[in-house]
Scaffold this motif. Structure first.
Motif, PDB file in Angstrom:
ATOM      1  N   PHE A  46       3.781   2.244  -3.478  1.00 27.63           N
ATOM      2  CA  PHE A  46       3.175   3.273  -2.629  1.00 27.63           C
ATOM      3  C   PHE A  46       2.294   4.286  -3.342  1.00 27.63           C
ATOM      4  O   PHE A  46       1.578   5.029  -2.694  1.00 27.63           O
ATOM      5  N   SER A  47       2.380   4.383  -4.669  1.00 26.87           N
ATOM      6  CA  SER A  47       1.633   5.468  -5.307  1.00 26.87           C
ATOM      7  C   SER A  47       0.520   4.965  -6.209  1.00 26.87           C
ATOM      8  O   SER A  47       0.638   3.925  -6.830  1.00 26.87           O
TER       9      SER A  47
ATOM     10  N   LEU B 168       5.853   9.766   0.517  1.00 21.70           N
ATOM     11  CA  LEU B 168       6.754   9.214  -0.498  1.00 21.70           C
ATOM     12  C   LEU B 168       8.084   9.954  -0.557  1.00 21.70           C
ATOM     13  O   LEU B 168       9.135   9.351  -0.775  1.00 21.70           O
TER      14      LEU B 168
ATOM     15  N   ILE C 173       9.313   1.390  -5.525  1.00 20.42           N
ATOM     16  CA  ILE C 173       8.682   2.192  -4.454  1.00 20.42           C
ATOM     17  C   ILE C 173       7.444   2.880  -5.017  1.00 20.42           C
ATOM     18  O   ILE C 173       6.370   2.861  -4.418  1.00 20.42           O
TER      19      ILE C 173
ATOM     20  N   VAL D  99      10.302   8.498   2.034  1.00 19.13           N
ATOM     21  CA  VAL D  99      10.773   7.153   1.698  1.00 19.13           C
ATOM     22  C   VAL D  99      11.848   7.228   0.617  1.00 19.13           C
ATOM     23  O   VAL D  99      12.939   6.657   0.743  1.00 19.13           O
TER      24      VAL D  99
ATOM     25  N   ASP E 156      -0.235  11.439  -1.362  1.00 17.50           N
ATOM     26  CA  ASP E 156       0.889  10.523  -1.055  1.00 17.50           C
ATOM     27  C   ASP E 156       2.206  11.268  -0.943  1.00 17.50           C
ATOM     28  O   ASP E 156       3.206  10.704  -0.516  1.00 17.50           O
TER      29      ASP E 156
END
Ligand SMILES: C[S@@+](CC[C@H](N)C(=O)[O-])C[C@H]1O[C@@H](n2cnc3c(N)ncnc32)[C@H](O)[C@@H]1O
Length: 241
Positions: free
Chosen positions: A189-190, A32, A185, A35, A28
């Motif tokens: 996302f993670s 990331l 976030i 982002v 990721d």
């Protein structure tokens, strides 16, 4: 300095935890990164390359190279050999793929190793870089002493690291972002929620500006300068041996 570790309920030392964390998030990481920093990290790495390029190094060591973004950017210098070193095999594997795709494998070697005990002779490199790596070292001073050892006399050392804005309203904006937006976030996302908590917490206690300049001077680095970036959310430190 308070030692912040990724996993609060683990008995492993910081080094082992950091390795495990980066192995877990390696897939990721690049996405990331873009982002989290709104893509500005690309601009910061370019500035590091510009500072290094000015010194015309033949050999460059990029420590905590991770997925190799800075090592790849450094390939635009006239250096004949670039080594990327990292303790996480997961991060290195992603980096190796990127290097192969860009046909840079004859110029960049990716090496598994610990920044606090490096497999290199004294005075080996003309330039050394670390982007977003020093705050993950188990013991900052040990890592910096190792860097000093393997850097050639007159060699250049450039750090890119997170820092904290000191001026209003950036200071308040940064606090809001790291407390409220970043964890969200990370959650969205993670795979590893503790990882993004760790990245924020470790940034909040890490020395920056004059405090880090003084640590570098204490190790023996000279001509120490710092260049805050984007309201001070990151800082570039340049020094020499
Ligand atoms: C936030 S990432 C930065 C990666 C890359 N430099 C970049 O700019 O995107 C931090 C990296 O430091 C590495 N690292 C942490 N401790 C290390 C150590 N003791 N020796 C070598 N690498 C280490 C981690 O494995 C991870 O890949």
């Amino acid at each position: 300095m308070t030692k912040i570790k990724p996993y609060k309920d683990s008995d492993l030392g910081k080094k082992e935890q950091v390795t495990k964390m980066f192995d877990t998030i390696s897939g990721d990481y690049d996405g990331l990164n873009r982002v989290i920093s709104f893509g500005i990290d690309i601009k910061w790495r370019k500035k590091v390359v510009k500072l290094v390029k000015e010194t015309n190094p033949e050999t460059i060591l990029d420590i905590a190279t991770g997925t190799g973004d800075l090592a790849i950017n450094l390939a635009e210098t006239n250096a004949t050999k670039i080594i990327g070193l990292d303790i996480s095999s997961g991060m290195l594997e992603i980096g190796k793929e990127k290097i192969k795709k860009k046909a840079l494998d004859s110029k960049i070697d990716m090496v598994l190793g610990d920044s606090e005990n490096m497999p290199f002779e004294d005075n080996s490199f003309d330039a050394i870089t670390v982007a977003f790596g020093v705050r993950n070292f188990e013991t900052l001073e040990n890592g910096l002493k190792e860097i000093y050892r393997v850097l050639k006399p007159n060699g250049t050392f450039v750090i890119l690291e997170t820092s904290i804005p000191t001026k209003t309203p950036y200071k308040q904006g940064y606090k809001f972002y790291t407390k409220n937006i970043l964890p969200l976030i990370g959650k969205l996302f993670s795979k590893d929620r503790s990882a993004y908590k760790y990245l924020c917490e470790s940034a909040s206690v890490f020395p920056y500006g004059e405090a880090l300049n003084n640590i570098l001077r204490k190790i023996g680095f000279i001509n120490v300068e710092d260049f805050p970036q984007t309201f001070g959310v990151a800082t570039i430190y340049k020094s020499s041996k």
